[in-house]
Design an enzyme around this catalytic site. Structure first.
Site, PDB file in Angstrom:
ATOM      1  N   ASP A   1      62.560  40.874  53.396  1.00  0.00           N
ATOM      2  CA  ASP A   1      62.184  40.098  52.222  1.00  0.00           C
ATOM      3  C   ASP A   1      63.255  39.017  52.067  1.00  0.00           C
ATOM      4  O   ASP A   1      64.346  39.108  52.641  1.00  0.00           O
ATOM      5  CB  ASP A   1      62.066  40.978  50.971  1.00  0.00           C
ATOM      6  CG  ASP A   1      61.246  40.284  49.878  1.00  0.00           C
ATOM      7  OD1 ASP A   1      61.023  39.065  49.973  1.00  0.00           O
ATOM      8  OD2 ASP A   1      60.828  40.964  48.922  1.00  0.00           O
TER       9      ASP A   1
HETATM   10  C1  BGC Z   1      59.171  38.323  47.273  1.00  0.00           C
HETATM   11  C2  BGC Z   1      58.198  38.441  48.421  1.00  0.00           C
HETATM   12  C3  BGC Z   1      57.778  37.066  48.883  1.00  0.00           C
HETATM   13  C4  BGC Z   1      59.017  36.277  49.264  1.00  0.00           C
HETATM   14  C5  BGC Z   1      58.718  34.887  49.777  1.00  0.00           C
HETATM   15  C6  BGC Z   1      60.314  37.375  47.573  1.00  0.00           C
HETATM   16  O1  BGC Z   1      61.029  37.084  46.420  1.00  0.00           O
HETATM   17  O2  BGC Z   1      59.688  39.593  46.956  1.00  0.00           O
HETATM   18  O3  BGC Z   1      57.082  39.200  48.042  1.00  0.00           O
HETATM   19  O4  BGC Z   1      56.882  37.162  49.934  1.00  0.00           O
HETATM   20  O5  BGC Z   1      59.848  36.161  48.108  1.00  0.00           O
HETATM   21  O6  BGC Z   1      58.297  34.049  48.771  1.00  0.00           O
END
Ligand code: BGC
Length: 762
Positions: free
Chosen positions: A274
């Site tokens: 993530d």
């Molecule tokens: C989130 C993810 C997301 C990623 C990219 C993160 O803050 O937890 O679910 O895909 O950002 O935007």
């Protein structure tokens, strides 16, 4: 994340390095992946293991355009001399999230589909697959290579800020919905990222919190949905989560990512972190977290490790091979000429159909709905005029226009009475004008409700045939909801009470619409209105979809994929949520163990406001003729039943199969959902036969002492229900000998002692 000058330098160097082409260099797609990797410099290897940095960053010195699609979440590196193209990824679960600036070229609106909780409420995997197809078409036609979705974490506690992005409190529903979404999306030839692996159920301190979970609860609840989605959906990528799990960051956990995901479940794709998740890039590489997103920050660290040999180059090569395999699959690598013109009109229709099927009718006294003889409507509540299409954060979609409830009524041929509309419009305008914030998108959603005087309410009664009151809630990643947000405010409760009293005194009806993303309190106000429709956050067509249901053009068939407790204190994880210490939690012992949602309420006989699987219809269904193909289980058993529409209008029914398994030394929940199906649209008098097959794994519980899925000998009861409480038919069969179904690795044990809830008294 700050970038140091050193990193800028490194990024620059890489641009120069990669612009030198060498005619003899092996080419991705033409030569073996091993040969391409062998031709890479250490720098190229390291850069390829991570994204190019924050998606909004572009290299100021070289002018290199790092952002390929504006508003995408990230991209991988490209190495032209080796034929390696970039892969561009974007969020998210309710539709593609890219920038939409109408004034700029190459900046597009996308379709906002219903949020995941709304989709799960359809109990219709074919419909979810179809939504995935439409979403994936936008991914393809706007030039993206993979969507960062679906998100399938368990609704462990109603206060989790991201529940709207997730499907259910039950792993079977979450897993099946996730698999359907993956199949639909990937049928376009684009990738998905199944997220957030795993046990990402708390947003408070999400990048440091340690979820402490027993091996059994992990296997049966928190990993089970992922297992189903991986095996039945085959996602191209999986995203590890931010949190720690039993002491280790998930992205640094070999047992989670390699032993379980790859070795046990045979996952073939890449694992990406993530965004800025985890702490130790070398540990992430070793664990099998192939790609670090959004990247750039760890280049120096990994390069040093590679040069000092504190990381095995074989590990790097292994991860690179997976990344290059992923890149080769992408539309961009294949040279797909995207149109920038997906059929947004057709997708809006798909969004509308899905939205109607996900709405759940909670109350309908005296057949208030569908509306009859109603022309003029008084619309109360700010959310009636500003529909909440979806939650905030990466789960948001930049759509062109959301149909509000007011618009929906007007489109449906109703009249909205004045001056109520003017009062609310003025209120909303004032909220927006008084705020100094630049981004005013969700201000109204989070603002308190407008208190109305009794005279203001009374003034509407005469000129309107009925009242609609909309209650709205919004939330999003990065923080959890509060108990205050779970409850209705005094202003909201007074509004429902006073409007109901005024309209009832005039013999007129009141309907409450819930435009919410997560579970709220209902028992302290639900007696006042005549009907309650849980609309969820249903994407851009919400208002139209809602009026389709209210008018009776579509018969509601949504059912709850989670329980609505009477009080927040009844939630099994209420005492320990979000974790310890409460104000700044570092550890979150999952003390309720396997007793999540209905598994807890049913076993411990705690009444709920609306149980798991609940939802009303404008018609009735009769369940009959249950048969089992055998009374004794050998390796499978098939149950068949007939569902007949015995009411007056056409409708669909979500049929649920619960199993009660023998209580042995290994305690079991009262019952667990093992299969479900949605009937076709049945006309009055029409029936449909449904069959469900259970294999031994579905009978089994995870015995952590021997790390084995065990189906105990004894009598099993199948309960066919219209909800978890409304069981219509039962049948039983025997398992003559205990079956050791599958032995798994003895991994992921909790790093702290904690007491787990048990029905067996000490
Ligand atoms: C989130 C993810 C997301 C990623 C990219 C993160 O803050 O937890 O679910 O895909 O950002 O935007």
């Amino acid at each position: 994340m700050k970038k140091t000058p050193f990193l800028f330098g490194l990024c620059l160097l890489s641009v120069q390095l990669f612009s030198q082409t060498n005619g003899k260099a092996p080419q991705l797609g033409k030569d073996k992946i091993e040969a391409v990797i062998a031709a890479m410099t250490p720098e190229e290897k390291v850069y390829m293991l991570m994204g190019l940095g924050d998606a909004n960053w572009s290299n100021p010195s070289s002018g290199e355009k790092t952002v390929i699609v504006s508003g995408s979440a990230g991209r991988t590196w490209n190495i032209p001399r080796l034929g390696i193209t970039p892969a561009v990824v974007a969020d998210g679960p309710a539709g593609l999230r890219i920038d939409a600036h109408p004034e700029k070229t190459l900046s597009f609106y996308c379709t906002a589909f219903p949020t995941s909780s709304a989709l799960a409420s359809t109990w219709n995997t074919a419909l979810v697959e179809n939504v995935g197809k439409a979403m994936g078409n936008e991914v393809l036609e706007y030039g993206l290579d993979a969507l960062l979705a679906p998100a399938i974490n368990i609704h462990r506690n109603p206060l989790c800020g991201r529940n709207f992005e997730y499907y259910s409190e039950d792993p079977l529903v979450a897993g099946k919905m996730g698999a359907a979404m993956i199949r639909g999306l990937q049928s376009n030839g684009v990738g998905t990222s199944l997220k957030h692996f795993a046990a990402n159920n708390i947003e408070t301190n999400r990048t440091i919190i340690n979820a402490v979970i027993s091996q059994r609860a992990l296997r049966e609840i928190y990993l089970r949905g992922f297992e189903i989605a991986v095996k039945e959906g085959q996602p191209w990528t999986v995203m590890s989560s931010y949190n720690r799990l039993n002491g280790f960051y998930t992205s640094e956990n070999y047992d989670l990512i390699t032993t379980i995901l790859r070795n046990e479940w045979r996952f073939k794709g890449i694992v990406m972190s993530d965004w800025w998740g985890g702490a130790d890039a070398v540990a992430q590489m070793n664990a099998g977290n192939d790609l670090l997103m959004p990247g750039c920050a760890q280049r120096e660290e990994l390069l040093k490790a590679l040069k000092n040999k504190t990381i095995d180059e074989e590990v790097i090569n292994r991860n690179l091979a997976r990344i290059l395999t992923f890149v080769q699959q992408t539309p961009r690598f294949k040279g797909y000429a995207y149109s920038c013109h997906p059929d947004l009109k057709a997708h809006a229709q798909i969004s509308r159909l899905a939205a109607t099927e996900g709405m759940v009718l909670l109350k309908n006294d005296f057949n208030t709905l569908p509306l009859k003889g109603i022309k003029k409507i008084a619309l109360f509540g700010k959310t009636s005029y500003r529909f909440i299409a979806g939650g905030t954060g990466s789960g948001e979609v930049n759509y062109e226009k959301a149909i509000s409830i007011k618009d929906g009524f007007i489109n449906g041929g109703y009249q909205i009475v004045q001056p109520l509309e003017a009062i609310y419009t003025h209120f909303i305008d004032t909220i927006l004008t008084n705020s100094k914030k630049e981004n005013k998108k969700q201000l109204v959603d989070f603002h308190t409700e407008l208190p109305l005087k009794n005279e203001q309410i009374q003034a509407q009664v005469k000129g309107s045939d009925m009242a609609i009151i909309t209650i709205g809630r919004n939330a999003g990643e990065g923080s959890d909801r509060s108990i205050a947000d779970f409850s209705l405010t005094t202003t909201e409760k007074n509004l429902i009470k006073d409007v109901s009293a005024a309209y009832h005194a005039a013999g007129k009806k009141v309907v409450v619409i819930l435009n919410i993303g997560g579970v709220i309190a209902t028992t302290d106000w639900r007696d006042d209105p005549d009907a309650i429709l849980l609309a969820w956050q249903t994407g851009q067509e919400g208002g139209n979809a809602l009026v389709d249901i209210l008018k009776g053009l579509v018969n509601p068939s949504g059912k709850l994929p989670m329980s609505f407790p009477i009080a927040y204190a009844d939630v099994p994880s209420a005492k320990s949520f979000p974790g310890e210490p409460k104000e700044n939690p570092l550890n979150a012992p999952y003390e309720e163990g396997i007793y999540v949602g209905y598994r807890y309420y049913d076993t411990f006989k705690v009444p709920t406001a609306y149980e798991f699987g609940y939802g009303l219809s404008y018609t009735q269904f009769l369940y009959s003729d249950i048969t089992l193909d055998s009374k004794t289980f050998s390796d499978k058993i098939t149950v068949t039943l007939t569902v007949k529409n015995i009411g007056k209008v056409a409708g669909k029914e979500a049929v649920q199969l619960y199993l009660s398994t023998p209580q042995t030394e290994m305690e079991k929940p009262e019952q667990e959902l093992k299969a479900f199906a949605k009937t076709n649209l049945l006309k009055p008098g029409e029936s449909q036969q449904l069959s469900f097959t259970l294999d031994s794994r579905l009978l089994a519980s995870f015995h952590s002492g021997i790390s084995t899925w065990v189906a105990d000998k004894g009598t099993y009861e199948i309960r066919m229900g219209a909800s978890s409480k409304d069981i219509r038919l039962k049948a039983s069969f025997d398992v003559p000998q205990t079956i050791l179904v599958e032995k798994d690795h003895n991994v992921l044990y909790p790093n702290r002692l904690f007491k787990e809830l048990s029905i067996q008294k000490d």
